[in-house]
Design a protein around this motif. Sequence first.
Motif, PDB file in Angstrom:
ATOM      1  N   ASP A 265      75.441  38.664  72.094  1.00 38.51           N
ATOM      2  CA  ASP A 265      76.420  38.125  73.047  1.00 38.51           C
ATOM      3  C   ASP A 265      77.468  39.175  73.370  1.00 38.51           C
ATOM      4  O   ASP A 265      77.402  40.316  72.918  1.00 38.51           O
ATOM      5  N   HIS A 266      78.462  38.755  74.177  1.00 39.68           N
ATOM      6  CA  HIS A 266      79.556  39.643  74.557  1.00 39.68           C
ATOM      7  C   HIS A 266      80.855  39.252  73.854  1.00 39.68           C
ATOM      8  O   HIS A 266      81.935  39.712  74.253  1.00 39.68           O
ATOM      9  N   GLY A 267      80.768  38.404  72.814  1.00 37.06           N
ATOM     10  CA  GLY A 267      81.964  37.871  72.178  1.00 37.06           C
ATOM     11  C   GLY A 267      81.938  37.992  70.671  1.00 37.06           C
ATOM     12  O   GLY A 267      81.990  39.092  70.112  1.00 37.06           O
ATOM     13  N   ILE A 268      81.815  36.842  69.974  1.00 34.18           N
ATOM     14  CA  ILE A 268      81.986  36.841  68.522  1.00 34.18           C
ATOM     15  C   ILE A 268      80.908  37.643  67.802  1.00 34.18           C
ATOM     16  O   ILE A 268      81.188  38.304  66.797  1.00 34.18           O
ATOM     17  N   TYR A 269      79.677  37.625  68.306  1.00 34.95           N
ATOM     18  CA  TYR A 269      78.624  38.368  67.621  1.00 34.95           C
ATOM     19  C   TYR A 269      78.649  39.846  67.992  1.00 34.95           C
ATOM     20  O   TYR A 269      78.205  40.686  67.210  1.00 34.95           O
ATOM     21  N   LYS A 270      79.172  40.165  69.159  1.00 35.95           N
ATOM     22  CA  LYS A 270      79.401  41.574  69.478  1.00 35.95           C
ATOM     23  C   LYS A 270      80.420  42.160  68.505  1.00 35.95           C
ATOM     24  O   LYS A 270      80.227  43.265  67.971  1.00 35.95           O
ATOM     25  N   ALA A 271      81.493  41.399  68.223  1.00 38.22           N
ATOM     26  CA  ALA A 271      82.498  41.865  67.261  1.00 38.22           C
ATOM     27  C   ALA A 271      81.907  41.955  65.861  1.00 38.22           C
ATOM     28  O   ALA A 271      82.163  42.913  65.118  1.00 38.22           O
ATOM     29  N   ALA A 272      81.095  40.954  65.479  1.00 41.94           N
ATOM     30  CA  ALA A 272      80.480  40.975  64.149  1.00 41.94           C
ATOM     31  C   ALA A 272      79.544  42.158  64.006  1.00 41.94           C
ATOM     32  O   ALA A 272      79.461  42.785  62.934  1.00 41.94           O
ATOM     33  N   GLN A 273      78.814  42.486  65.084  1.00 43.19           N
ATOM     34  CA  GLN A 273      77.887  43.618  65.024  1.00 43.19           C
ATOM     35  C   GLN A 273      78.628  44.931  64.827  1.00 43.19           C
ATOM     36  O   GLN A 273      78.164  45.822  64.099  1.00 43.19           O
ATOM     37  N   CYS A 274      79.807  45.062  65.420  1.00 44.44           N
ATOM     38  CA  CYS A 274      80.606  46.270  65.194  1.00 44.44           C
ATOM     39  C   CYS A 274      80.961  46.414  63.717  1.00 44.44           C
ATOM     40  O   CYS A 274      80.938  47.523  63.165  1.00 44.44           O
ATOM     41  N   CYS A 275      81.257  45.287  63.063  1.00 45.32           N
ATOM     42  CA  CYS A 275      81.559  45.326  61.631  1.00 45.32           C
ATOM     43  C   CYS A 275      80.327  45.711  60.816  1.00 45.32           C
ATOM     44  O   CYS A 275      80.431  46.459  59.838  1.00 45.32           O
ATOM     45  N   VAL A 276      79.161  45.208  61.217  1.00 47.45           N
ATOM     46  CA  VAL A 276      77.924  45.580  60.528  1.00 47.45           C
ATOM     47  C   VAL A 276      77.723  47.093  60.617  1.00 47.45           C
ATOM     48  O   VAL A 276      77.415  47.760  59.618  1.00 47.45           O
ATOM     49  N   LEU A 277      77.895  47.647  61.810  1.00 49.95           N
ATOM     50  CA  LEU A 277      77.674  49.081  62.001  1.00 49.95           C
ATOM     51  C   LEU A 277      78.711  49.909  61.246  1.00 49.95           C
ATOM     52  O   LEU A 277      78.417  51.021  60.789  1.00 49.95           O
ATOM     53  N   ASP A 278      79.926  49.366  61.093  1.00 56.79           N
ATOM     54  CA  ASP A 278      80.934  50.061  60.290  1.00 56.79           C
ATOM     55  C   ASP A 278      80.539  50.083  58.818  1.00 56.79           C
ATOM     56  O   ASP A 278      80.764  51.078  58.120  1.00 56.79           O
ATOM     57  N   ARG A 279      79.956  48.959  58.348  1.00 62.39           N
ATOM     58  CA  ARG A 279      79.559  48.882  56.935  1.00 62.39           C
ATOM     59  C   ARG A 279      78.291  49.664  56.655  1.00 62.39           C
ATOM     60  O   ARG A 279      78.095  50.160  55.536  1.00 62.39           O
ATOM     61  N   ARG A 280      77.419  49.734  57.650  1.00 60.43           N
ATOM     62  CA  ARG A 280      76.116  50.379  57.448  1.00 60.43           C
ATOM     63  C   ARG A 280      75.994  51.588  58.359  1.00 60.43           C
ATOM     64  O   ARG A 280      75.517  51.512  59.485  1.00 60.43           O
ATOM     65  N   THR A 281      76.427  52.733  57.842  1.00 61.95           N
ATOM     66  CA  THR A 281      76.411  53.946  58.652  1.00 61.95           C
ATOM     67  C   THR A 281      74.995  54.441  58.920  1.00 61.95           C
ATOM     68  O   THR A 281      74.784  55.300  59.780  1.00 61.95           O
ATOM     69  N   ASP A 282      74.003  53.907  58.189  1.00 56.58           N
ATOM     70  CA  ASP A 282      72.624  54.306  58.435  1.00 56.58           C
ATOM     71  C   ASP A 282      72.042  53.639  59.669  1.00 56.58           C
ATOM     72  O   ASP A 282      70.971  54.030  60.151  1.00 56.58           O
ATOM     73  N   LEU A 283      72.732  52.619  60.197  1.00 54.60           N
ATOM     74  CA  LEU A 283      72.272  51.947  61.413  1.00 54.60           C
ATOM     75  C   LEU A 283      72.949  52.608  62.607  1.00 54.60           C
ATOM     76  O   LEU A 283      74.127  52.400  62.865  1.00 54.60           O
ATOM     77  N   HIS A 284      72.194  53.417  63.317  1.00 50.10           N
ATOM     78  CA  HIS A 284      72.781  54.221  64.381  1.00 50.10           C
ATOM     79  C   HIS A 284      72.886  53.478  65.706  1.00 50.10           C
ATOM     80  O   HIS A 284      73.595  53.899  66.601  1.00 50.10           O
ATOM     81  N   GLU A 285      72.172  52.386  65.824  1.00 54.45           N
ATOM     82  CA  GLU A 285      72.242  51.606  67.054  1.00 54.45           C
ATOM     83  C   GLU A 285      72.149  50.142  66.683  1.00 54.45           C
ATOM     84  O   GLU A 285      71.424  49.767  65.763  1.00 54.45           O
ATOM     85  N   GLY A 286      72.897  49.328  67.395  1.00 54.95           N
ATOM     86  CA  GLY A 286      72.908  47.914  67.090  1.00 54.95           C
ATOM     87  C   GLY A 286      72.188  47.083  68.130  1.00 54.95           C
ATOM     88  O   GLY A 286      71.357  47.566  68.901  1.00 54.95           O
ATOM     89  N   LEU A 287      72.532  45.806  68.144  1.00 54.21           N
ATOM     90  CA  LEU A 287      71.956  44.855  69.085  1.00 54.21           C
ATOM     91  C   LEU A 287      72.593  45.004  70.459  1.00 54.21           C
ATOM     92  O   LEU A 287      73.697  45.535  70.594  1.00 54.21           O
ATOM     93  N   ARG A 288      71.897  44.508  71.468  1.00 49.58           N
ATOM     94  CA  ARG A 288      72.387  44.614  72.846  1.00 49.58           C
ATOM     95  C   ARG A 288      72.491  43.219  73.465  1.00 49.58           C
ATOM     96  O   ARG A 288      71.579  42.409  73.287  1.00 49.58           O
ATOM     97  N   PRO A 289      73.553  42.941  74.195  1.00 46.84           N
ATOM     98  CA  PRO A 289      73.642  41.640  74.870  1.00 46.84           C
ATOM     99  C   PRO A 289      72.510  41.485  75.886  1.00 46.84           C
ATOM    100  O   PRO A 289      72.275  42.371  76.709  1.00 46.84           O
ATOM    101  N   ALA A 290      71.798  40.378  75.803  1.00 46.08           N
ATOM    102  CA  ALA A 290      70.689  40.121  76.728  1.00 46.08           C
ATOM    103  C   ALA A 290      70.903  38.874  77.566  1.00 46.08           C
ATOM    104  O   ALA A 290      70.186  38.664  78.542  1.00 46.08           O
ATOM    105  N   LEU A 291      71.877  38.046  77.195  1.00 43.16           N
ATOM    106  CA  LEU A 291      72.087  36.749  77.848  1.00 43.16           C
ATOM    107  C   LEU A 291      73.291  36.784  78.773  1.00 43.16           C
ATOM    108  O   LEU A 291      74.366  37.256  78.389  1.00 43.16           O
ATOM    109  N   GLU A 292      73.096  36.296  79.982  1.00 40.54           N
ATOM    110  CA  GLU A 292      74.187  36.149  80.944  1.00 40.54           C
ATOM    111  C   GLU A 292      74.006  34.834  81.690  1.00 40.54           C
ATOM    112  O   GLU A 292      72.912  34.267  81.718  1.00 40.54           O
TER     113      GLU A 292
END
Length: 403
Positions: A265-292
């Motif tokens: 999404d473009h909201g709460i899960y986008k923010a949560a994904q940023c936290c995941v990527l901060d915690r896991r530096t081995d994940l170089h790319e995250g999820l992408r918003p697909a729903l509009e």
Amino acid sequence: MTLNNALVQKGAANPADNLLRDVSLPALVIHREPLEHNIAWMQAFATRSGAQLAPHGKTSMAPALFRRQLAQGAWGMTLATAVQTRAAYAGGVRRVLMANQLVGQANMALIAELQTDPGFEFYCMVDHPDNVAALGAFFAGRGQRLNVMIEYGVPGGRCGCRTEQQVRDLALAIKAHPALALTGIEGYEGVIHGERAVDGIREFAASLVRLALELQRDGAFERDRPIVTASGSAWYDLIAEAFEAEAASGRFLSVLRPGSYVVHDHGIYKAAQCCVLDRRTDLHEGLRPALEVWAQVQSLPEPGFAVIAMGKRDVAYDAGLPIPLKRYREGVLPAVGDDVSGCTVTAVMDQHAFMTLAPGCELQIGDVISFGTSHPCLTFDKWRTGCLVDEQFNVVERLDIEF
């Protein structure tokens, strides 16, 4: 079903249709490329973590998406209710983890009917002796055996035993009912909040695995590799780490069950994904918003103010209002998007959204605006059909939604 939803169904049935020319708006839009990326990304994450993936299907209730997730390697699908389970079964799903209690004889009868198919594998949660007794009596009367898992919760949370001793006592209660097979233990960490949420989630996951090891040692489970499962869409990385740290993957079938990742999404899960990527530096790319959700400018009654033909019947508003993304001119192909991210939706009514325009933004009646959403579950449930589109906004598939 609203008239707009019915017209989207008819329009999206033709693969030659284009969102800007042929589809009645508003419409639920899913972009194919980020959708495929997200399904592959989460499957790869689970596999690298030594876990199986059972995506939570209640996010979309779109069997066509379930089939894509299973084809990519998902172990099964998670659902929330007996009715959702029946819809998933009708869509081809043959292994369901119902992350909820099975309560009420009508719901039990629905599952018993599905279990007459020997190829169908079903698990549900229990957290109270009364429910255990009711299930044991019902399925004994049907001559069937039901796979159950103990749900372990947290004080102030949702369902689940609140203490480790309640878990132990419930395991004994299950053992007394031959029609029930204890196959694992389950928890949900998404209700843990506060400044120490990360520590709290790690402690909860560790306790969940400790209980699983204790029950396994005591012979409570009726599987050689009992299931241990947790994880929503925000903290799946912490759950995966806890399972690995406790060596659960070797002795248990570790199952992650995020759901919203499929379209992000473009909201709460986008923010949560940023936290995941901060915690896991081995994940170089995250999820992408697909729903509009795509909708048209309906009225420009005052300077700097637009009314959009989209409202509470069309888009989630529980975790933030729709987020303007791009403006397109109806009928212009190929469309060139104009950034309208400086505009702001300030309120939604049943069929209208109020949008304040950014300085210099000039709209016309009939302009098409794409909107991002927060919490995709409550956008999907507004629709009976979604439009899967390619990069040129051609509708490549109509996705039936089974809420």
